[in-house]
Design an enzyme around this catalytic site. Structure first.
Site, PDB file in Angstrom:
ATOM      1  CB  SER A  13       3.461   2.623   5.301  1.00 59.50           C
ATOM      2  OG  SER A  13       3.297   1.254   5.047  1.00 59.50           O
ATOM      3  CB  ILE A  90      14.274  -9.274  -8.483  1.00 54.92           C
ATOM      4  CG1 ILE A  90      13.609  -8.237  -7.558  1.00 54.92           C
ATOM      5  CG2 ILE A  90      15.763  -8.989  -8.657  1.00 54.92           C
ATOM      6  CD1 ILE A  90      13.666  -6.807  -8.017  1.00 54.92           C
ATOM      7  CG  HIS A 106       5.089 -12.008   1.261  1.00 53.83           C
ATOM      8  ND1 HIS A 106       4.695 -11.543   0.015  1.00 53.83           N
ATOM      9  CD2 HIS A 106       4.149 -12.904   1.642  1.00 53.83           C
ATOM     10  CE1 HIS A 106       3.589 -12.152  -0.337  1.00 53.83           C
ATOM     11  NE2 HIS A 106       3.230 -12.980   0.627  1.00 53.83           N
TER      12      HIS A 106
HETATM   13  C1  GAR Z   1       3.430  -4.296   2.445  1.00 50.95           C
HETATM   14  O1  GAR Z   1       2.406  -4.867   3.197  1.00 50.95           O
HETATM   15  C2  GAR Z   1       4.359  -5.377   1.927  1.00 50.95           C
HETATM   16  O2  GAR Z   1       4.503  -6.444   2.801  1.00 50.95           O
HETATM   17  C3  GAR Z   1       3.650  -5.797   0.674  1.00 50.95           C
HETATM   18  O3  GAR Z   1       3.189  -4.600   0.106  1.00 50.95           O
HETATM   19  C4  GAR Z   1       2.873  -3.679   1.151  1.00 50.95           C
HETATM   20  C5  GAR Z   1       3.524  -2.358   0.824  1.00 50.95           C
HETATM   21  O4  GAR Z   1       3.088  -1.371   1.717  1.00 50.95           O
HETATM   22  N1  GAR Z   1       4.514  -6.504  -0.204  1.00 50.95           N
HETATM   23  C6  GAR Z   1       4.117  -7.535  -0.949  1.00 50.95           C
HETATM   24  O5  GAR Z   1       2.974  -7.935  -0.982  1.00 50.95           O
HETATM   25  C7  GAR Z   1       5.220  -8.182  -1.773  1.00 50.95           C
HETATM   26  N2  GAR Z   1       4.757  -9.371  -2.384  1.00 50.95           N
HETATM   27  P1  GAR Z   1       3.823   0.045   1.764  1.00 50.95           P
HETATM   28  O6  GAR Z   1       3.909   0.548   0.327  1.00 50.95           O
HETATM   29  O7  GAR Z   1       2.927   0.908   2.600  1.00 50.95           O
HETATM   30  O8  GAR Z   1       5.178  -0.168   2.357  1.00 50.95           O
END
Ligand code: GAR
Length: 190
Positions: A13, A90, A106
């Site tokens: 998203s 990374i 994050h």
């Molecule tokens: C998001 O909420 C992002 O902040 C989190 O994963 C989700 C991905 O959502 N990232 C982390 O937790 C990184 N440590 P998406 O695939 O719908 O963009």
């Protein structure tokens, strides 16, 4: 014009919100790098006609996977790598190749609740103020310099789904805005 590569592992998203925001800019998403063959971000990338490369991390080291990524990015001069739900660490290899040019989002107010369960840990914490962080990547997990944070005050009766929705809504406005700002600044010094 600046080029970015978006790295994602799941729903995508955030990728979608960035792709929509960049459509009316001079910048472009050169490709998506995905480590999960079942990720919905692959379908989303296709709908924008953006190439999506699946890179496996199975049965090989992170460095080996990153060597593949480096070779995929090499044909284009990538100005910024954008991690958008990319659930891999990374290594110094990629960090050295893109020094100060890798950003991450994050779903918590770092340094609170780093790692892979930011939303769940934020929800179950006693924290009244929740939010999101955009930051540069460094060699540790979720510790790099903060670029932007946005928070909200929880009322207390929300479900975890409602908190998650709120966090995603904030991500989808803040992350594209921050990326566009960085890319515009890069363009100005070119
Ligand atoms: C998001 O909420 C992002 O902040 C989190 O994963 C989700 C991905 O959502 N990232 C982390 O937790 C990184 N440590 P998406 O695939 O719908 O963009």
């Amino acid at each position: 014009m600046a080029n970015i590569a978006v790295f994602a592992s799941g729903n995508g998203s955030n990728f979608q919100s960035i792709a929509e925001a960049l459509q009316s800019s001079s910048h472009r998403i050169y490709c998506v790098i995905c480590d999960n063959p079942d990720a919905y971000v692959i379908t989303r990338a296709r709908s924008f006609a953006i190439p999506c490369h699946f890179v496996t991390y199975r049965n090989r080291s992170r460095d080996q996977a990153e060597e593949t990524i480096l070779s995929l990015l090499k044909p284009c001069s990538i100005d910024l790598i954008v991690l958008a739900g990319f659930m891999r660490i990374i290594t110094p290899l990629l960090l050295a190749a893109y020094r100060n040019r890798i950003v991450n989002i994050h779903p918590s107010l770092l340094p609170k609740h780093p790692g892979t369960h930011g939303i769940r840990e934020s929800y179950h914490s006693g924290d009244k103020e929740l939010g999101i962080t955009v930051h540069y990547i460094d060699q540790e997990v979720d510790t790099g310099p903060v670029i932007a944070q946005e928070s909200f005050i929880r009322e207390g009766h929300e479900s975890i789904e409602e908190i998650e929705d709120r966090i995603h809504q904030i991500e989808h406005t803040v992350y594209p805005r921050v990326i566009l700002h960085i890319l515009d600044k890069m363009d100005n010094v070119k």
